[in-house]
Design a protein around this motif. Structure first.
Motif, PDB file in Angstrom:
ATOM      1  N   PRO A   1       0.822  -1.216   0.000  1.00  0.00           N
ATOM      2  CA  PRO A   1       0.000   0.000   0.000  1.00  0.00           C
ATOM      3  C   PRO A   1       0.857   1.268   0.000  1.00  0.00           C
ATOM      4  O   PRO A   1       1.657   1.483   0.903  1.00  0.00           O
ATOM      5  CB  PRO A   1      -0.799  -0.124   1.310  1.00  0.00           C
ATOM      6  CG  PRO A   1      -0.866  -1.581   1.569  1.00  0.00           C
ATOM      7  CD  PRO A   1       0.457  -2.116   1.126  1.00  0.00           C
ATOM      8  N   GLN A   2       0.695   2.068  -1.018  1.00  0.00           N
ATOM      9  CA  GLN A   2       1.369   3.357  -1.113  1.00  0.00           C
ATOM     10  C   GLN A   2       0.640   4.175  -2.173  1.00  0.00           C
ATOM     11  O   GLN A   2      -0.244   3.684  -2.860  1.00  0.00           O
ATOM     12  CB  GLN A   2       2.843   3.183  -1.463  1.00  0.00           C
ATOM     13  CG  GLN A   2       3.122   2.435  -2.753  1.00  0.00           C
ATOM     14  CD  GLN A   2       4.624   2.207  -2.982  1.00  0.00           C
ATOM     15  OE1 GLN A   2       5.416   2.192  -2.061  1.00  0.00           O
ATOM     16  NE2 GLN A   2       5.012   2.034  -4.233  1.00  0.00           N
ATOM     17  N   ALA A   3       1.031   5.436  -2.301  1.00  0.00           N
ATOM     18  CA  ALA A   3       0.302   6.362  -3.174  1.00  0.00           C
ATOM     19  C   ALA A   3       0.328   5.946  -4.640  1.00  0.00           C
ATOM     20  O   ALA A   3      -0.449   6.460  -5.440  1.00  0.00           O
ATOM     21  CB  ALA A   3       0.861   7.773  -3.019  1.00  0.00           C
ATOM     22  N   GLN A   4       1.175   5.024  -4.995  1.00  0.00           N
ATOM     23  CA  GLN A   4       1.191   4.453  -6.344  1.00  0.00           C
ATOM     24  C   GLN A   4      -0.177   3.868  -6.700  1.00  0.00           C
ATOM     25  O   GLN A   4      -0.534   3.785  -7.875  1.00  0.00           O
ATOM     26  CB  GLN A   4       2.270   3.365  -6.402  1.00  0.00           C
ATOM     27  CG  GLN A   4       2.389   2.629  -7.722  1.00  0.00           C
ATOM     28  CD  GLN A   4       3.441   1.529  -7.660  1.00  0.00           C
ATOM     29  OE1 GLN A   4       4.079   1.319  -6.622  1.00  0.00           O
ATOM     30  NE2 GLN A   4       3.621   0.811  -8.746  1.00  0.00           N
ATOM     31  N   PHE A   5      -0.947   3.492  -5.667  1.00  0.00           N
ATOM     32  CA  PHE A   5      -2.259   2.867  -5.865  1.00  0.00           C
ATOM     33  C   PHE A   5      -3.380   3.693  -5.238  1.00  0.00           C
ATOM     34  O   PHE A   5      -4.475   3.179  -4.967  1.00  0.00           O
ATOM     35  CB  PHE A   5      -2.254   1.460  -5.254  1.00  0.00           C
ATOM     36  CG  PHE A   5      -1.065   0.639  -5.660  1.00  0.00           C
ATOM     37  CD1 PHE A   5      -0.918   0.200  -6.962  1.00  0.00           C
ATOM     38  CD2 PHE A   5      -0.063   0.341  -4.740  1.00  0.00           C
ATOM     39  CE1 PHE A   5       0.196  -0.542  -7.351  1.00  0.00           C
ATOM     40  CE2 PHE A   5       1.057  -0.393  -5.115  1.00  0.00           C
ATOM     41  CZ  PHE A   5       1.188  -0.838  -6.426  1.00  0.00           C
TER      42      PHE A   5
ATOM     43  N   GLY B   1      -5.532   5.838  -6.260  1.00  0.00           N
ATOM     44  CA  GLY B   1      -6.825   5.940  -6.924  1.00  0.00           C
ATOM     45  C   GLY B   1      -7.801   4.865  -6.481  1.00  0.00           C
ATOM     46  O   GLY B   1      -9.011   5.122  -6.339  1.00  0.00           O
ATOM     47  N   TYR B   2      -7.293   3.665  -6.211  1.00  0.00           N
ATOM     48  CA  TYR B   2      -8.153   2.558  -5.815  1.00  0.00           C
ATOM     49  C   TYR B   2      -8.585   2.692  -4.351  1.00  0.00           C
ATOM     50  O   TYR B   2      -9.753   2.464  -4.022  1.00  0.00           O
ATOM     51  CB  TYR B   2      -7.430   1.230  -6.065  1.00  0.00           C
ATOM     52  CG  TYR B   2      -6.842   1.175  -7.451  1.00  0.00           C
ATOM     53  CD1 TYR B   2      -7.672   1.167  -8.571  1.00  0.00           C
ATOM     54  CD2 TYR B   2      -5.456   1.200  -7.653  1.00  0.00           C
ATOM     55  CE1 TYR B   2      -7.143   1.166  -9.851  1.00  0.00           C
ATOM     56  CE2 TYR B   2      -4.919   1.199  -8.925  1.00  0.00           C
ATOM     57  CZ  TYR B   2      -5.757   1.191 -10.022  1.00  0.00           C
ATOM     58  OH  TYR B   2      -5.239   1.209 -11.291  1.00  0.00           O
ATOM     59  N   TYR B   3      -7.637   3.057  -3.507  1.00  0.00           N
ATOM     60  CA  TYR B   3      -7.973   3.251  -2.103  1.00  0.00           C
ATOM     61  C   TYR B   3      -8.944   4.421  -1.926  1.00  0.00           C
ATOM     62  O   TYR B   3      -9.867   4.359  -1.110  1.00  0.00           O
ATOM     63  CB  TYR B   3      -6.710   3.491  -1.283  1.00  0.00           C
ATOM     64  CG  TYR B   3      -5.859   2.258  -1.097  1.00  0.00           C
ATOM     65  CD1 TYR B   3      -6.363   1.152  -0.409  1.00  0.00           C
ATOM     66  CD2 TYR B   3      -4.562   2.185  -1.601  1.00  0.00           C
ATOM     67  CE1 TYR B   3      -5.594   0.004  -0.246  1.00  0.00           C
ATOM     68  CE2 TYR B   3      -3.795   1.049  -1.439  1.00  0.00           C
ATOM     69  CZ  TYR B   3      -4.300  -0.038  -0.758  1.00  0.00           C
ATOM     70  OH  TYR B   3      -3.547  -1.176  -0.590  1.00  0.00           O
TER      71      TYR B   3
ATOM     72  N   ILE C   1      -9.289  -4.944  -1.933  1.00  0.00           N
ATOM     73  CA  ILE C   1      -7.969  -4.578  -2.463  1.00  0.00           C
ATOM     74  C   ILE C   1      -6.907  -5.369  -1.722  1.00  0.00           C
ATOM     75  O   ILE C   1      -6.725  -5.215  -0.517  1.00  0.00           O
ATOM     76  CB  ILE C   1      -7.708  -3.065  -2.309  1.00  0.00           C
ATOM     77  CG1 ILE C   1      -8.801  -2.252  -3.010  1.00  0.00           C
ATOM     78  CG2 ILE C   1      -6.334  -2.705  -2.870  1.00  0.00           C
ATOM     79  CD1 ILE C   1      -8.675  -0.748  -2.822  1.00  0.00           C
ATOM     80  N   LYS C   2      -6.203  -6.232  -2.454  1.00  0.00           N
ATOM     81  CA  LYS C   2      -5.169  -7.063  -1.845  1.00  0.00           C
ATOM     82  C   LYS C   2      -3.797  -6.443  -2.112  1.00  0.00           C
ATOM     83  O   LYS C   2      -3.425  -6.250  -3.272  1.00  0.00           O
ATOM     84  CB  LYS C   2      -5.224  -8.481  -2.428  1.00  0.00           C
ATOM     85  CG  LYS C   2      -6.501  -9.225  -2.100  1.00  0.00           C
ATOM     86  CD  LYS C   2      -6.617 -10.536  -2.870  1.00  0.00           C
ATOM     87  CE  LYS C   2      -5.581 -11.542  -2.467  1.00  0.00           C
ATOM     88  NZ  LYS C   2      -5.834 -12.863  -3.122  1.00  0.00           N
ATOM     89  N   PRO C   3      -3.034  -6.121  -1.067  1.00  0.00           N
ATOM     90  CA  PRO C   3      -1.708  -5.542  -1.272  1.00  0.00           C
ATOM     91  C   PRO C   3      -0.742  -6.559  -1.855  1.00  0.00           C
ATOM     92  O   PRO C   3      -0.905  -7.773  -1.689  1.00  0.00           O
ATOM     93  CB  PRO C   3      -1.288  -5.120   0.136  1.00  0.00           C
ATOM     94  CG  PRO C   3      -2.050  -6.036   1.047  1.00  0.00           C
ATOM     95  CD  PRO C   3      -3.373  -6.257   0.359  1.00  0.00           C
ATOM     96  N   GLY C   4       0.266  -6.045  -2.557  1.00  0.00           N
ATOM     97  CA  GLY C   4       1.303  -6.903  -3.099  1.00  0.00           C
ATOM     98  C   GLY C   4       2.522  -6.865  -2.204  1.00  0.00           C
ATOM     99  O   GLY C   4       2.455  -6.448  -1.055  1.00  0.00           O
TER     100      GLY C   4
ATOM    101  N   ALA D   1      -3.226  11.002   0.298  1.00  0.00           N
ATOM    102  CA  ALA D   1      -2.070  10.421   0.977  1.00  0.00           C
ATOM    103  C   ALA D   1      -2.484   9.840   2.332  1.00  0.00           C
ATOM    104  O   ALA D   1      -2.030   8.756   2.732  1.00  0.00           O
ATOM    105  CB  ALA D   1      -0.981  11.466   1.154  1.00  0.00           C
ATOM    106  N   LYS D   2      -3.349  10.544   3.029  1.00  0.00           N
ATOM    107  CA  LYS D   2      -3.813  10.070   4.339  1.00  0.00           C
ATOM    108  C   LYS D   2      -4.667   8.819   4.198  1.00  0.00           C
ATOM    109  O   LYS D   2      -4.609   7.911   5.035  1.00  0.00           O
ATOM    110  CB  LYS D   2      -4.589  11.183   5.039  1.00  0.00           C
ATOM    111  CG  LYS D   2      -3.706  12.342   5.513  1.00  0.00           C
ATOM    112  CD  LYS D   2      -4.524  13.430   6.180  1.00  0.00           C
ATOM    113  CE  LYS D   2      -3.624  14.587   6.633  1.00  0.00           C
ATOM    114  NZ  LYS D   2      -4.410  15.694   7.255  1.00  0.00           N
ATOM    115  N   ILE D   3      -5.466   8.751   3.141  1.00  0.00           N
ATOM    116  CA  ILE D   3      -6.283   7.559   2.904  1.00  0.00           C
ATOM    117  C   ILE D   3      -5.379   6.347   2.666  1.00  0.00           C
ATOM    118  O   ILE D   3      -5.648   5.247   3.165  1.00  0.00           O
ATOM    119  CB  ILE D   3      -7.232   7.782   1.705  1.00  0.00           C
ATOM    120  CG1 ILE D   3      -8.335   8.781   2.087  1.00  0.00           C
ATOM    121  CG2 ILE D   3      -7.843   6.456   1.236  1.00  0.00           C
ATOM    122  CD1 ILE D   3      -9.225   9.197   0.934  1.00  0.00           C
ATOM    123  N   VAL D   4      -4.302   6.551   1.922  1.00  0.00           N
ATOM    124  CA  VAL D   4      -3.338   5.466   1.694  1.00  0.00           C
ATOM    125  C   VAL D   4      -2.745   5.014   3.020  1.00  0.00           C
ATOM    126  O   VAL D   4      -2.637   3.810   3.290  1.00  0.00           O
ATOM    127  CB  VAL D   4      -2.222   5.921   0.733  1.00  0.00           C
ATOM    128  CG1 VAL D   4      -1.104   4.872   0.687  1.00  0.00           C
ATOM    129  CG2 VAL D   4      -2.775   6.147  -0.668  1.00  0.00           C
TER     130      VAL D   4
END
Length: 332
Positions: free
Chosen positions: A35-39, A41-43, A60-63, A256-259
């Motif tokens: 989980p990071q800001a790279q994703f 939009g989905y979060y 949403i499954k983290p990698g 960013a906070k949501i991430v």
């Protein structure tokens, strides 16, 4: 009578909520990394209710370093994945028929970051240097770039020495390499956080060098696209996700906070996620989510040009992307 009416209304409301919850269409997204800001939009789409509005119940499954999205979806562990196009095309050629259904990232964030003290001022100065490179499919743009420059990757005075780089910036900090692989939104920030000022660095973006490949696309298994209901579900997912990306661009700090709220490891910091969000936003600008065929062809050409003993792809792919989903989502 009034109490009976209120009770009846309450029961009806409860039934409607139950039916609504039951009617939500379940969908699992497997991410390429943690989980990071790279994703974001989905979060964001999940947190702000954009998926709910489309009648979707999205997991949403983290990698991570031990998770290959391509293997997860092939094994039925996800409905859709995020991955980089080189990895997707390599998997397709090896028998895992992945299809790109949307491309939220318009630009590549990949680059080489070098210390100025090495004397490197342009790619012409790479000769004889040690360059840190990520592998596991991430090396192919680099190999294509070196082939374009006419530089051997076997070392020696007329080539470059390749250092197999972990997913960190230690080789540059410890001066084990003259340049290392970084993403504009992640590792470059880590270099700065390590105390090396930007004035002491020089960067070479793959986009600027004409060897960039598409990153962070959305992929599904080809046979699933034969089902109109699946295409419609994916259209709802992509539409809501692009709404999430647009919200993230307009509300960087909140995104960013949501991430951060979705990072169970506690490894991320708010400052770094805000930095990352700002940089990721630059990569998602200029696209509706529909894949640009010219960008796809550029990626394929770059990979085919890389060649080498273990090329990522050996021939022009067919059926590797579709506009069926983004068309159904009204994204042109």
């Amino acid at each position: 009578m009034k109490k009976l009416m209120i009770g009846a209304l309450a029961i009806a409301a409860g039934l409607m909520t139950s039916v609504s919850a039951h009617a939500a269409d379940a969908l699992t997204l497997q991410l390429k990394w943690v989980p990071q800001a790279q994703f974001a939009g989905y979060y964001v789409a999940k947190e702000k209710g954009f998926y709910d509005e489309e009648g979707l119940d999205v997991t949403i499954k983290p990698g991570g370093p031990d998770i290959a999205p391509e293997q997860v979806i092939a094994g039925g562990g996800a409905d859709i994945i995020t991955t980089w196009m080189p990895a997707a095309l390599a998997s397709r050629e090896k028998g895992v028929p992945l299809v790109n259904i949307a491309q939220p990232f318009k630009k590549s964030g990949m680059m080489l970051t070098c210390r100025k003290e090495t004397g490197i001022k342009s790619p012409d100065d790479f000769k004889g240097k040690t360059l840190g490179v990520w592998f596991f499919g991430n090396e192919y743009p680099f190999l294509a770039w070196m082939a374009k420059l006419g530089l051997s990757t076997e070392g020696g005075p007329d080539g470059v020495t390749v250092l197999k780089q972990g997913f960190n910036v230690d080789p540059l900090i410890q001066k084990q390499a003259d340049c290392i692989s970084t993403m504009t939104y992640n590792e470059f920030g880590q270099v700065l956080d390590a105390g090396i000022p930007e004035s002491e660095l020089i960067v070479f973006k793959y986009e600027d060098q004409g060897v960039a490949t598409l990153e962070d696309g959305l992929y599904v298994m080809e046979d699933k696209l034969k089902d109109p209901a699946f295409v419609e579900k994916m259209a709802k997912f992509v539409r809501a996700s692009m709404k999430g990306w647009a919200y993230a661009r307009d509300n960087t700090d909140e995104a960013a906070k949501i991430v951060l709220e979705n990072d169970d490891t506690g490894a991320q910091t708010e400052a770094h996620q805000k930095f990352m969000m700002g940089e990721v936003n630059k990569l998602t600008e200029g696209t509706t989510g529909a894949l640009d065929e010219a960008d796809y062809k550029r990626t394929v050409a770059t990979l085919l040009a890389a060649g080498g003993e273990s090329p990522v792809i050996t021939k022009e792919p067919t059926g590797a992307w579709t506009h069926a989903v983004t068309d159904a989502a009204g994204l042109k």
